[in-house]
Scaffold this motif. Structure first.
Motif, mmCIF file in Angstrom:
data_model
loop_
_atom_site.group_PDB
_atom_site.id
_atom_site.type_symbol
_atom_site.label_atom_id
_atom_site.label_comp_id
_atom_site.label_asym_id
_atom_site.label_seq_id
_atom_site.Cartn_x
_atom_site.Cartn_y
_atom_site.Cartn_z
ATOM 1 N N LEU A 1 0.831 -1.192 0.000
ATOM 2 C CA LEU A 1 0.000 0.000 0.000
ATOM 3 C C LEU A 1 0.872 1.251 0.000
ATOM 4 N N PRO A 2 0.357 2.406 -0.397
ATOM 5 C CA PRO A 2 -1.045 2.688 -0.703
ATOM 6 C C PRO A 2 -1.407 2.393 -2.160
ATOM 7 N N TYR A 3 -2.706 2.228 -2.388
ATOM 8 C CA TYR A 3 -3.224 2.166 -3.742
ATOM 9 C C TYR A 3 -3.144 3.562 -4.364
ATOM 10 N N ALA A 4 -2.984 3.605 -5.677
ATOM 11 C CA ALA A 4 -3.106 4.870 -6.398
ATOM 12 C C ALA A 4 -4.574 5.288 -6.423
ATOM 13 N N GLY A 5 -4.808 6.588 -6.578
ATOM 14 C CA GLY A 5 -6.168 7.104 -6.512
ATOM 15 C C GLY A 5 -7.114 6.454 -7.503
ATOM 16 N N GLY A 6 -6.658 6.255 -8.748
ATOM 17 C CA GLY A 6 -7.526 5.645 -9.748
ATOM 18 C C GLY A 6 -7.878 4.220 -9.417
ATOM 19 N N GLU A 7 -6.881 3.439 -8.970
ATOM 20 C CA GLU A 7 -7.115 2.047 -8.583
ATOM 21 C C GLU A 7 -8.068 1.983 -7.391
ATOM 22 N N LEU A 8 -7.866 2.881 -6.440
ATOM 23 C CA LEU A 8 -8.718 2.906 -5.252
ATOM 24 C C LEU A 8 -10.154 3.259 -5.622
ATOM 25 N N GLY A 9 -10.323 4.228 -6.517
ATOM 26 C CA GLY A 9 -11.661 4.605 -6.944
ATOM 27 C C GLY A 9 -12.410 3.460 -7.585
ATOM 28 N N GLU A 10 -11.704 2.645 -8.357
ATOM 29 C CA GLU A 10 -12.350 1.520 -9.025
ATOM 30 C C GLU A 10 -12.861 0.487 -8.018
#
Length: 524
Positions: free
Chosen positions: A183-192
Protein backbone atom coordinates in the motif's frame (compact mmCIF):
# COMPACT_ATOMS: atom_id res chain seq x y z
CA UNK A 1 -49.77 26.83 -12.63
CA UNK A 2 -49.41 23.03 -12.86
CA UNK A 3 -47.93 21.33 -9.86
CA UNK A 4 -45.35 18.75 -10.95
CA UNK A 5 -43.47 16.00 -9.15
CA UNK A 6 -40.16 14.49 -10.20
CA UNK A 7 -41.21 10.90 -9.54
CA UNK A 8 -44.28 8.96 -8.49
CA UNK A 9 -44.20 5.27 -7.56
CA UNK A 10 -47.62 3.64 -7.90
CA UNK A 11 -49.03 0.21 -7.09
CA UNK A 12 -46.52 -0.44 -4.30
CA UNK A 13 -46.70 -2.13 -0.91
CA UNK A 14 -44.95 0.68 0.97
CA UNK A 15 -43.48 0.23 4.45
CA UNK A 16 -42.88 3.82 5.51
CA UNK A 17 -41.26 3.00 8.90
CA UNK A 18 -43.35 5.93 10.15
CA UNK A 19 -45.79 4.87 12.90
CA UNK A 20 -48.09 7.76 11.99
CA UNK A 21 -48.64 6.35 8.48
CA UNK A 22 -47.11 2.83 8.45
CA UNK A 23 -48.38 1.57 5.08
CA UNK A 24 -49.11 3.22 1.75
CA UNK A 25 -49.47 2.35 -1.93
CA UNK A 26 -48.23 5.51 -3.66
CA UNK A 27 -45.37 7.93 -3.01
CA UNK A 28 -44.25 11.13 -4.75
CA UNK A 29 -40.82 12.80 -4.76
CA UNK A 30 -40.03 16.43 -5.56
CA UNK A 31 -36.68 18.21 -5.33
CA UNK A 32 -35.10 15.33 -3.45
CA UNK A 33 -37.82 15.21 -0.79
CA UNK A 34 -40.99 13.19 -0.21
CA UNK A 35 -43.92 15.27 -1.47
CA UNK A 36 -46.61 12.99 -0.09
CA UNK A 37 -48.29 9.60 0.06
CA UNK A 38 -51.48 8.20 -1.44
CA UNK A 39 -54.22 10.87 -1.60
CA UNK A 40 -51.67 13.65 -0.97
CA UNK A 41 -50.61 13.23 -4.61
CA UNK A 42 -54.02 13.82 -6.18
CA UNK A 43 -53.90 16.70 -8.66
CA UNK A 44 -50.13 16.54 -9.24
CA UNK A 45 -48.46 15.84 -12.57
CA UNK A 46 -45.16 13.97 -12.61
CA UNK A 47 -42.07 13.84 -14.78
CA UNK A 48 -41.63 10.10 -14.21
CA UNK A 49 -43.98 7.38 -13.05
CA UNK A 50 -43.01 3.87 -11.92
CA UNK A 51 -45.45 1.00 -11.54
CA UNK A 52 -44.04 -1.19 -8.77
CA UNK A 53 -46.30 -4.09 -9.69
CA UNK A 54 -47.27 -4.68 -6.08
CA UNK A 55 -43.66 -5.00 -4.90
CA UNK A 56 -42.61 -3.85 -1.44
CA UNK A 57 -41.06 -0.39 -1.20
CA UNK A 58 -38.90 0.21 1.88
CA UNK A 59 -36.68 3.16 2.88
CA UNK A 60 -33.17 2.64 1.53
CA UNK A 61 -31.15 0.37 3.80
CA UNK A 62 -28.33 2.03 5.73
CA UNK A 63 -25.13 0.06 6.29
CA UNK A 64 -23.70 1.98 9.23
CA UNK A 65 -20.36 0.15 9.46
CA UNK A 66 -18.69 -0.98 6.25
CA UNK A 67 -15.26 -1.19 4.65
CA UNK A 68 -15.93 -0.54 0.98
CA UNK A 69 -12.24 -0.28 0.16
CA UNK A 70 -11.48 -3.66 1.68
CA UNK A 71 -14.56 -5.21 0.07
CA UNK A 72 -13.51 -3.84 -3.31
CA UNK A 73 -10.02 -5.20 -2.78
CA UNK A 74 -11.45 -8.62 -1.89
CA UNK A 75 -13.64 -8.57 -5.01
CA UNK A 76 -10.54 -8.16 -7.18
CA UNK A 77 -8.51 -10.78 -5.27
CA UNK A 78 -8.46 -14.57 -5.59
CA UNK A 79 -11.43 -15.84 -3.57
CA UNK A 80 -10.80 -19.05 -1.60
CA UNK A 81 -13.97 -18.73 0.47
CA UNK A 82 -15.45 -21.95 -0.90
CA UNK A 83 -12.44 -24.05 0.10
CA UNK A 84 -12.82 -26.53 2.94
CA UNK A 85 -9.25 -27.86 3.16
CA UNK A 86 -5.75 -26.32 3.15
CA UNK A 87 -4.85 -28.35 0.05
CA UNK A 88 -7.85 -26.98 -1.83
CA UNK A 89 -6.90 -23.40 -0.96
CA UNK A 90 -3.26 -23.95 -1.91
CA UNK A 91 -4.27 -25.49 -5.22
CA UNK A 92 -6.25 -22.37 -6.14
CA UNK A 93 -3.34 -20.15 -5.12
CA UNK A 94 -0.97 -22.21 -7.26
CA UNK A 95 -3.24 -21.85 -10.30
CA UNK A 96 -3.52 -18.09 -9.78
CA UNK A 97 0.26 -17.71 -9.46
CA UNK A 98 1.15 -19.82 -12.50
CA UNK A 99 2.55 -17.67 -15.27
CA UNK A 100 2.52 -14.46 -13.20
CA UNK A 101 5.71 -12.34 -13.09
CA UNK A 102 8.14 -13.24 -10.32
CA UNK A 103 7.60 -9.86 -8.63
CA UNK A 104 3.79 -10.06 -8.79
CA UNK A 105 1.58 -9.89 -5.72
CA UNK A 106 -0.85 -12.78 -5.33
CA UNK A 107 -3.66 -11.33 -3.25
CA UNK A 108 -6.13 -13.76 -1.70
CA UNK A 109 -9.48 -13.08 -0.04
CA UNK A 110 -12.22 -15.15 1.58
CA UNK A 111 -9.73 -16.78 3.94
CA UNK A 112 -11.01 -18.31 7.19
CA UNK A 113 -8.76 -20.72 9.04
CA UNK A 114 -11.75 -22.31 10.78
CA UNK A 115 -13.35 -23.21 7.44
CA UNK A 116 -10.28 -25.10 6.21
CA UNK A 117 -9.26 -26.52 9.59
CA UNK A 118 -6.11 -24.54 10.35
CA UNK A 119 -3.98 -21.59 9.27
CA UNK A 120 -1.94 -21.78 6.09
CA UNK A 121 1.82 -21.25 6.48
CA UNK A 122 4.45 -19.20 4.71
CA UNK A 123 6.26 -22.38 3.65
CA UNK A 124 3.11 -23.70 1.96
CA UNK A 125 2.53 -20.39 0.20
CA UNK A 126 6.15 -20.42 -1.01
CA UNK A 127 5.64 -23.78 -2.71
CA UNK A 128 2.21 -22.94 -4.13
CA UNK A 129 3.22 -19.56 -5.54
CA UNK A 130 6.77 -20.41 -6.56
CA UNK A 131 8.38 -17.97 -4.17
CA UNK A 132 6.19 -15.01 -5.16
CA UNK A 133 4.77 -12.47 -2.72
CA UNK A 134 1.46 -13.80 -1.39
CA UNK A 135 -0.96 -11.93 0.85
CA UNK A 136 -3.80 -14.07 2.23
CA UNK A 137 -6.09 -11.72 4.14
CA UNK A 138 -8.45 -13.12 6.76
CA UNK A 139 -12.13 -12.30 6.20
CA UNK A 140 -12.12 -10.33 9.47
CA UNK A 141 -9.11 -8.27 8.33
CA UNK A 142 -7.67 -8.82 11.81
CA UNK A 143 -5.04 -11.27 10.53
CA UNK A 144 -3.17 -12.29 7.38
CA UNK A 145 -0.86 -15.07 6.25
CA UNK A 146 2.01 -14.08 3.96
CA UNK A 147 4.76 -15.85 2.06
CA UNK A 148 8.46 -15.75 2.93
CA UNK A 149 9.10 -13.23 0.16
CA UNK A 150 6.95 -10.71 2.04
CA UNK A 151 8.66 -11.41 5.36
CA UNK A 152 12.13 -11.20 3.77
CA UNK A 153 11.48 -7.64 2.59
CA UNK A 154 10.52 -6.44 6.07
CA UNK A 155 13.26 -4.21 7.59
CA UNK A 156 12.19 -4.88 11.19
CA UNK A 157 13.97 -8.19 11.68
CA UNK A 158 13.00 -8.32 15.36
CA UNK A 159 9.34 -8.27 14.34
CA UNK A 160 9.50 -11.06 11.78
CA UNK A 161 11.83 -13.12 13.97
CA UNK A 162 8.97 -14.08 16.28
CA UNK A 163 7.99 -17.77 15.87
CA UNK A 164 4.37 -17.15 14.86
CA UNK A 165 5.34 -14.48 12.36
CA UNK A 166 8.10 -16.64 10.95
CA UNK A 167 5.33 -19.06 9.98
CA UNK A 168 3.70 -16.19 8.08
CA UNK A 169 0.80 -15.42 10.46
CA UNK A 170 0.35 -11.71 11.14
CA UNK A 171 -2.22 -10.39 13.61
CA UNK A 172 -3.61 -6.89 14.03
CA UNK A 173 -0.94 -4.18 13.52
CA UNK A 174 1.66 -6.79 12.60
CA UNK A 175 -0.07 -6.65 9.22
CA UNK A 176 1.77 -3.37 8.64
CA UNK A 177 4.48 -5.68 7.29
CA UNK A 178 2.25 -5.97 4.22
CA UNK A 179 0.98 -2.41 4.34
CA UNK A 180 4.48 -0.99 4.03
CA UNK A 181 5.13 -3.02 0.90
CA UNK A 182 1.82 -3.19 -0.97
CA UNK A 183 0.00 0.00 0.00
CA UNK A 184 -1.04 2.69 -0.70
CA UNK A 185 -3.22 2.17 -3.74
CA UNK A 186 -3.11 4.87 -6.40
CA UNK A 187 -6.17 7.10 -6.51
CA UNK A 188 -7.53 5.65 -9.75
CA UNK A 189 -7.12 2.05 -8.58
CA UNK A 190 -8.72 2.91 -5.25
CA UNK A 191 -11.66 4.61 -6.94
CA UNK A 192 -12.35 1.52 -9.02
CA UNK A 193 -12.49 -0.85 -6.04
CA UNK A 194 -14.67 1.56 -4.04
CA UNK A 195 -17.12 1.98 -6.92
CA UNK A 196 -17.39 -1.79 -7.41
CA UNK A 197 -18.08 -2.42 -3.72
CA UNK A 198 -20.56 0.46 -3.50
CA UNK A 199 -22.46 -0.83 -6.53
CA UNK A 200 -22.64 -4.30 -4.95
CA UNK A 201 -24.04 -2.74 -1.77
CA UNK A 202 -26.66 -0.81 -3.73
CA UNK A 203 -27.81 -4.00 -5.45
CA UNK A 204 -28.42 -5.37 -1.95
CA UNK A 205 -30.83 -2.52 -1.19
CA UNK A 206 -28.25 -0.25 0.47
CA UNK A 207 -28.43 3.43 -0.39
CA UNK A 208 -26.13 4.83 2.32
CA UNK A 209 -22.87 3.46 3.75
CA UNK A 210 -20.52 4.58 6.50
CA UNK A 211 -16.92 3.57 5.79
CA UNK A 212 -15.28 2.79 9.12
CA UNK A 213 -11.62 3.76 9.40
CA UNK A 214 -10.71 6.12 6.58
CA UNK A 215 -7.08 7.01 6.06
CA UNK A 216 -5.73 4.90 8.90
CA UNK A 217 -3.97 1.63 9.52
CA UNK A 218 -7.24 -0.28 9.77
CA UNK A 219 -9.79 -0.15 6.97
CA UNK A 220 -8.08 1.97 4.33
CA UNK A 221 -5.91 1.35 1.30
CA UNK A 222 -4.48 4.88 1.20
CA UNK A 223 -3.94 7.71 3.68
CA UNK A 224 -5.69 10.02 1.20
CA UNK A 225 -8.65 7.76 0.45
CA UNK A 226 -11.06 10.65 0.99
CA UNK A 227 -9.85 12.10 -2.32
CA UNK A 228 -11.00 8.96 -4.13
CA UNK A 229 -14.50 9.34 -2.67
CA UNK A 230 -14.55 13.00 -3.66
CA UNK A 231 -13.48 12.17 -7.21
CA UNK A 232 -16.16 9.49 -7.51
CA UNK A 233 -18.80 11.83 -6.17
CA UNK A 234 -17.78 14.70 -8.43
CA UNK A 235 -17.89 12.46 -11.50
CA UNK A 236 -21.27 10.95 -10.59
CA UNK A 237 -19.77 7.46 -10.11
CA UNK A 238 -20.49 7.05 -6.39
CA UNK A 239 -23.73 5.03 -6.38
CA UNK A 240 -24.60 5.45 -2.69
CA UNK A 241 -24.46 8.19 -0.09
CA UNK A 242 -21.31 7.98 2.03
CA UNK A 243 -20.23 8.89 5.52
CA UNK A 244 -16.45 8.77 6.00
CA UNK A 245 -15.17 7.78 9.44
CA UNK A 246 -11.55 8.91 9.94
CA UNK A 247 -9.39 6.59 12.00
CA UNK A 248 -7.85 7.86 15.23
CA UNK A 249 -4.36 7.62 13.73
CA UNK A 250 -5.29 10.15 11.02
CA UNK A 251 -5.51 12.89 13.65
CA UNK A 252 -2.45 14.85 14.72
CA UNK A 253 -1.44 17.30 17.42
CA UNK A 254 -2.81 20.77 16.63
CA UNK A 255 -1.69 24.11 18.12
CA UNK A 256 -5.19 24.96 19.33
CA UNK A 257 -6.00 27.64 21.90
CA UNK A 258 -5.91 26.39 25.48
CA UNK A 259 -9.58 27.31 25.92
CA UNK A 260 -10.52 24.75 23.27
CA UNK A 261 -9.58 21.99 25.72
CA UNK A 262 -8.61 19.35 23.13
CA UNK A 263 -5.27 18.57 21.49
CA UNK A 264 -5.78 16.44 18.39
CA UNK A 265 -7.72 16.79 15.17
CA UNK A 266 -7.54 16.99 11.42
CA UNK A 267 -6.56 20.14 9.55
CA UNK A 268 -8.87 23.16 9.84
CA UNK A 269 -10.55 21.50 12.81
CA UNK A 270 -12.99 19.65 10.57
CA UNK A 271 -15.03 17.05 12.42
CA UNK A 272 -18.21 14.98 12.35
CA UNK A 273 -20.92 16.55 10.21
CA UNK A 274 -18.74 18.42 7.73
CA UNK A 275 -19.96 17.88 4.17
CA UNK A 276 -23.33 17.26 2.54
CA UNK A 277 -26.13 14.71 2.72
CA UNK A 278 -24.30 12.79 -0.02
CA UNK A 279 -20.72 12.77 1.31
CA UNK A 280 -19.71 13.87 4.79
CA UNK A 281 -17.50 13.23 7.81
CA UNK A 282 -19.10 10.79 10.23
CA UNK A 283 -17.60 9.69 13.56
CA UNK A 284 -13.97 9.35 14.55
CA UNK A 285 -13.04 5.70 14.90
CA UNK A 286 -10.96 4.36 17.79
CA UNK A 287 -10.13 0.65 17.66
CA UNK A 288 -9.65 -0.77 21.14
CA UNK A 289 -9.15 -4.47 20.45
CA UNK A 290 -9.05 -7.15 17.77
CA UNK A 291 -11.56 -9.65 16.44
CA UNK A 292 -13.37 -12.66 17.83
CA UNK A 293 -12.71 -14.91 14.81
CA UNK A 294 -8.94 -14.88 15.37
CA UNK A 295 -9.05 -14.70 19.17
CA UNK A 296 -7.70 -11.15 19.45
CA UNK A 297 -10.79 -9.47 20.96
CA UNK A 298 -9.77 -8.28 24.43
CA UNK A 299 -11.48 -10.28 27.18
CA UNK A 300 -11.42 -10.26 30.98
CA UNK A 301 -11.10 -14.06 30.83
CA UNK A 302 -9.68 -16.09 27.92
CA UNK A 303 -11.87 -17.54 25.21
CA UNK A 304 -12.63 -21.21 25.75
CA UNK A 305 -9.75 -23.30 24.46
CA UNK A 306 -7.43 -20.34 23.85
CA UNK A 307 -4.57 -18.88 25.84
CA UNK A 308 -4.25 -15.19 26.57
CA UNK A 309 -6.80 -12.41 26.91
CA UNK A 310 -6.67 -11.07 23.38
CA UNK A 311 -5.08 -7.86 22.12
CA UNK A 312 -5.23 -4.18 22.93
CA UNK A 313 -4.78 -2.17 19.75
CA UNK A 314 -2.69 0.41 21.60
CA UNK A 315 -1.97 1.46 25.15
CA UNK A 316 -5.39 1.43 26.90
CA UNK A 317 -4.75 4.70 28.72
CA UNK A 318 -3.79 6.43 25.47
CA UNK A 319 -6.87 5.11 23.69
CA UNK A 320 -9.18 6.23 26.49
CA UNK A 321 -7.54 9.66 26.39
CA UNK A 322 -8.15 9.81 22.62
CA UNK A 323 -11.85 9.10 23.16
CA UNK A 324 -12.16 11.88 25.73
CA UNK A 325 -10.14 14.28 23.55
CA UNK A 326 -12.36 13.59 20.54
CA UNK A 327 -15.47 14.14 22.64
CA UNK A 328 -14.11 17.51 23.82
CA UNK A 329 -13.39 18.48 20.22
CA UNK A 330 -17.01 17.82 19.22
CA UNK A 331 -16.54 14.56 17.34
CA UNK A 332 -19.01 11.75 17.36
CA UNK A 333 -16.85 8.90 18.68
CA UNK A 334 -17.15 5.44 17.15
CA UNK A 335 -15.33 2.97 19.37
CA UNK A 336 -14.53 -0.56 18.18
CA UNK A 337 -15.04 -2.82 21.20
CA UNK A 338 -15.66 -6.55 20.75
CA UNK A 339 -14.35 -8.22 23.90
CA UNK A 340 -15.87 -7.52 27.31
CA UNK A 341 -12.64 -5.92 28.56
CA UNK A 342 -12.76 -3.56 25.57
CA UNK A 343 -16.37 -2.79 26.51
CA UNK A 344 -15.17 -1.89 30.02
CA UNK A 345 -12.64 0.57 28.58
CA UNK A 346 -15.18 2.11 26.20
CA UNK A 347 -17.74 2.65 28.95
CA UNK A 348 -15.12 4.14 31.28
CA UNK A 349 -13.88 6.53 28.57
CA UNK A 350 -17.38 7.67 27.62
CA UNK A 351 -18.21 8.20 31.30
CA UNK A 352 -15.11 10.35 31.82
CA UNK A 353 -15.82 12.30 28.64
CA UNK A 354 -19.36 13.19 29.68
CA UNK A 355 -18.27 14.13 33.19
CA UNK A 356 -15.59 16.42 31.77
CA UNK A 357 -17.92 18.07 29.27
CA UNK A 358 -21.58 16.99 29.15
CA UNK A 359 -22.88 16.69 25.57
CA UNK A 360 -26.51 15.58 25.66
CA UNK A 361 -26.72 14.77 21.94
CA UNK A 362 -23.23 13.44 21.22
CA UNK A 363 -24.62 10.27 19.61
CA UNK A 364 -21.48 8.28 20.41
CA UNK A 365 -21.42 4.70 19.19
CA UNK A 366 -19.87 1.38 20.11
CA UNK A 367 -18.90 -0.60 17.04
CA UNK A 368 -19.66 -4.33 17.28
CA UNK A 369 -20.26 -4.97 21.00
CA UNK A 370 -19.51 -8.65 20.44
CA UNK A 371 -19.43 -9.64 24.13
CA UNK A 372 -21.61 -7.34 26.22
CA UNK A 373 -21.92 -8.39 29.86
CA UNK A 374 -25.20 -7.81 31.72
CA UNK A 375 -23.69 -4.95 33.73
CA UNK A 376 -22.70 -3.16 30.52
CA UNK A 377 -26.28 -2.88 29.28
CA UNK A 378 -27.54 -0.38 31.85
CA UNK A 379 -24.31 1.66 31.71
CA UNK A 380 -24.45 1.97 27.94
CA UNK A 381 -28.11 3.03 28.15
CA UNK A 382 -27.37 5.61 30.84
CA UNK A 383 -24.62 7.13 28.69
CA UNK A 384 -26.91 7.39 25.67
CA UNK A 385 -24.45 5.42 23.57
CA UNK A 386 -25.73 3.38 20.62
CA UNK A 387 -24.48 -0.06 19.60
CA UNK A 388 -23.72 -0.60 15.91
CA UNK A 389 -24.14 -4.33 15.52
CA UNK A 390 -23.48 -6.94 12.79
CA UNK A 391 -26.24 -9.54 13.13
CA UNK A 392 -24.99 -11.57 10.15
CA UNK A 393 -22.15 -12.74 12.37
CA UNK A 394 -24.74 -14.79 14.25
CA UNK A 395 -25.54 -16.64 11.03
CA UNK A 396 -22.01 -17.04 9.67
CA UNK A 397 -20.03 -17.46 12.90
CA UNK A 398 -22.60 -17.97 15.65
CA UNK A 399 -21.66 -21.59 16.39
CA UNK A 400 -17.97 -20.78 16.64
CA UNK A 401 -18.49 -17.65 18.73
CA UNK A 402 -20.79 -19.52 21.11
CA UNK A 403 -18.11 -22.17 21.61
CA UNK A 404 -15.42 -19.51 22.13
CA UNK A 405 -17.47 -17.77 24.81
CA UNK A 406 -18.60 -21.00 26.48
CA UNK A 407 -21.92 -21.65 28.24
CA UNK A 408 -21.49 -19.04 30.98
CA UNK A 409 -20.86 -16.19 28.51
CA UNK A 410 -22.88 -17.23 25.44
CA UNK A 411 -25.70 -14.83 26.34
CA UNK A 412 -23.35 -11.86 25.87
CA UNK A 413 -23.05 -12.47 22.14
CA UNK A 414 -24.28 -9.64 19.87
CA UNK A 415 -27.24 -8.71 22.03
CA UNK A 416 -30.55 -7.43 20.69
CA UNK A 417 -33.63 -7.55 22.93
CA UNK A 418 -31.87 -6.61 26.17
CA UNK A 419 -30.34 -3.50 24.58
CA UNK A 420 -33.63 -2.33 23.09
CA UNK A 421 -35.50 -2.95 26.33
CA UNK A 422 -32.91 -0.85 28.18
CA UNK A 423 -33.39 2.03 25.73
CA UNK A 424 -30.20 1.54 23.71
CA UNK A 425 -30.47 2.29 20.01
CA UNK A 426 -29.47 -0.74 17.99
CA UNK A 427 -28.01 0.21 14.62
CA UNK A 428 -27.52 -2.35 11.85
CA UNK A 429 -24.51 -2.95 9.63
CA UNK A 430 -22.71 -5.70 7.72
CA UNK A 431 -19.02 -4.91 8.38
CA UNK A 432 -18.35 -5.84 4.76
CA UNK A 433 -16.03 -7.36 3.46
CA UNK A 434 -17.23 -10.01 5.89
CA UNK A 435 -20.01 -12.17 4.46
CA UNK A 436 -23.64 -11.25 4.84
CA UNK A 437 -26.17 -8.85 3.33
CA UNK A 438 -28.47 -6.41 5.13
CA UNK A 439 -31.47 -8.67 4.58
CA UNK A 440 -29.50 -11.62 5.96
CA UNK A 441 -28.70 -9.43 8.97
CA UNK A 442 -32.37 -8.49 9.45
CA UNK A 443 -33.29 -12.17 9.47
CA UNK A 444 -30.46 -13.03 11.88
CA UNK A 445 -31.41 -10.25 14.28
CA UNK A 446 -34.98 -11.55 14.47
CA UNK A 447 -34.14 -15.27 14.30
CA UNK A 448 -30.65 -15.57 15.91
CA UNK A 449 -30.02 -18.82 14.04
CA UNK A 450 -26.65 -19.84 12.62
CA UNK A 451 -26.14 -21.44 9.22
CA UNK A 452 -26.40 -24.82 10.97
CA UNK A 453 -29.79 -23.88 12.45
CA UNK A 454 -28.45 -23.55 16.01
CA UNK A 455 -30.16 -20.69 17.86
CA UNK A 456 -28.06 -18.39 20.01
CA UNK A 457 -29.76 -16.81 23.04
CA UNK A 458 -33.37 -16.80 21.76
CA UNK A 459 -34.28 -14.35 24.52
CA UNK A 460 -32.30 -11.73 22.57
CA UNK A 461 -34.55 -11.95 19.50
CA UNK A 462 -36.19 -8.76 18.24
CA UNK A 463 -39.20 -8.34 15.96
CA UNK A 464 -38.77 -8.05 12.21
CA UNK A 465 -39.96 -4.45 12.34
CA UNK A 466 -37.35 -3.65 15.00
CA UNK A 467 -34.69 -5.33 12.87
CA UNK A 468 -35.74 -3.22 9.87
CA UNK A 469 -35.61 -0.10 12.03
CA UNK A 470 -31.98 -0.92 12.85
CA UNK A 471 -31.15 -0.63 9.14
CA UNK A 472 -33.34 2.39 8.40
CA UNK A 473 -34.59 4.64 11.22
CA UNK A 474 -31.68 4.13 13.61
CA UNK A 475 -29.08 4.19 10.84
CA UNK A 476 -30.35 7.62 9.81
CA UNK A 477 -30.42 8.85 13.41
CA UNK A 478 -26.88 7.76 14.28
CA UNK A 479 -25.58 9.73 11.28
CA UNK A 480 -27.79 12.77 12.00
CA UNK A 481 -29.69 12.29 8.74
CA UNK A 482 -33.06 11.51 10.32
CA UNK A 483 -34.70 14.58 8.76
CA UNK A 484 -34.10 13.31 5.23
CA UNK A 485 -33.52 9.54 5.50
CA UNK A 486 -34.59 6.46 7.45
CA UNK A 487 -38.34 6.72 7.16
CA UNK A 488 -40.01 6.91 3.75
CA UNK A 489 -37.50 9.01 1.86
CA UNK A 490 -36.10 9.89 -1.58
CA UNK A 491 -33.81 6.89 -1.03
CA UNK A 492 -35.68 3.59 -1.17
CA UNK A 493 -35.34 -0.02 -2.21
CA UNK A 494 -37.89 -2.22 -3.95
CA UNK A 495 -38.14 -5.77 -2.63
CA UNK A 496 -39.76 -8.79 -4.20
CA UNK A 497 -41.64 -9.55 -0.96
CA UNK A 498 -42.66 -7.69 2.18
CA UNK A 499 -40.45 -8.80 5.12
CA UNK A 500 -43.35 -8.33 7.54
CA UNK A 501 -45.65 -10.66 5.64
CA UNK A 502 -43.48 -13.77 5.28
CA UNK A 503 -41.82 -16.27 7.57
CA UNK A 504 -38.67 -14.90 9.20
CA UNK A 505 -36.60 -17.72 7.72
CA UNK A 506 -37.33 -16.41 4.19
CA UNK A 507 -36.20 -12.80 4.62
CA UNK A 508 -32.59 -13.23 3.49
CA UNK A 509 -33.76 -14.68 0.16
CA UNK A 510 -35.99 -11.71 -0.74
CA UNK A 511 -34.81 -10.35 -4.12
CA UNK A 512 -33.91 -6.67 -4.38
CA UNK A 513 -35.61 -5.41 -7.54
CA UNK A 514 -34.35 -1.84 -7.56
CA UNK A 515 -33.10 1.13 -5.59
CA UNK A 516 -33.39 4.90 -5.67
CA UNK A 517 -30.83 7.37 -4.31
CA UNK A 518 -31.95 10.98 -4.09
CA UNK A 519 -34.91 10.07 -6.27
CA UNK A 520 -32.77 8.55 -9.07
CA UNK A 521 -34.16 5.05 -9.63
CA UNK A 522 -32.58 1.90 -11.11
CA UNK A 523 -34.16 -1.50 -11.75
CA UNK A 524 -32.01 -4.65 -11.42
Amino acid sequence: MTRKLDLVVDNADILTMDPAHPRASRVGIRNGRIAGLDDDLDGWDTAERIDAGGACLLPGLIDAHTHLELRGQAMSALDIGACTTPSGALELIAKAAAGRPRDAWIEVGGYDQAAIGRHLTAAELDVAAGGRRVWVRHISCHASVVSTAVLAAEPDRELVGRPRLAAGLLEELEQNVVRRQRLPYAGGELGEVIAAAAQEARRQGVTFCVDAGNGGEVGSLSPVDGAAYLDLHASGRLPVRMGLMPSMDVLRELPVHRDDRYRRGIDLGLRSGFGSDSLFLAGQKVVLDGGMSVGTARMTEPFAGLDGLGTWRDDPEAMAEAIVDGHLAGWQMAVHAIGDAAMDLAVEAFTKAQRTLPRLDARHRIEHGGAIRPDHVARVAELGVSVVTQPSFLYDFGDRYTELLGPSRAGWLYRGRSLLDAGVRLVGSTDRPLPGTPLRAVQALAERASSSGRVSSPEERVTVREALEAFTVHGAWITRKERVLGRIAPDFCVLGRNPLDIDVSEIAAIPVLGTAVDGEFSWY
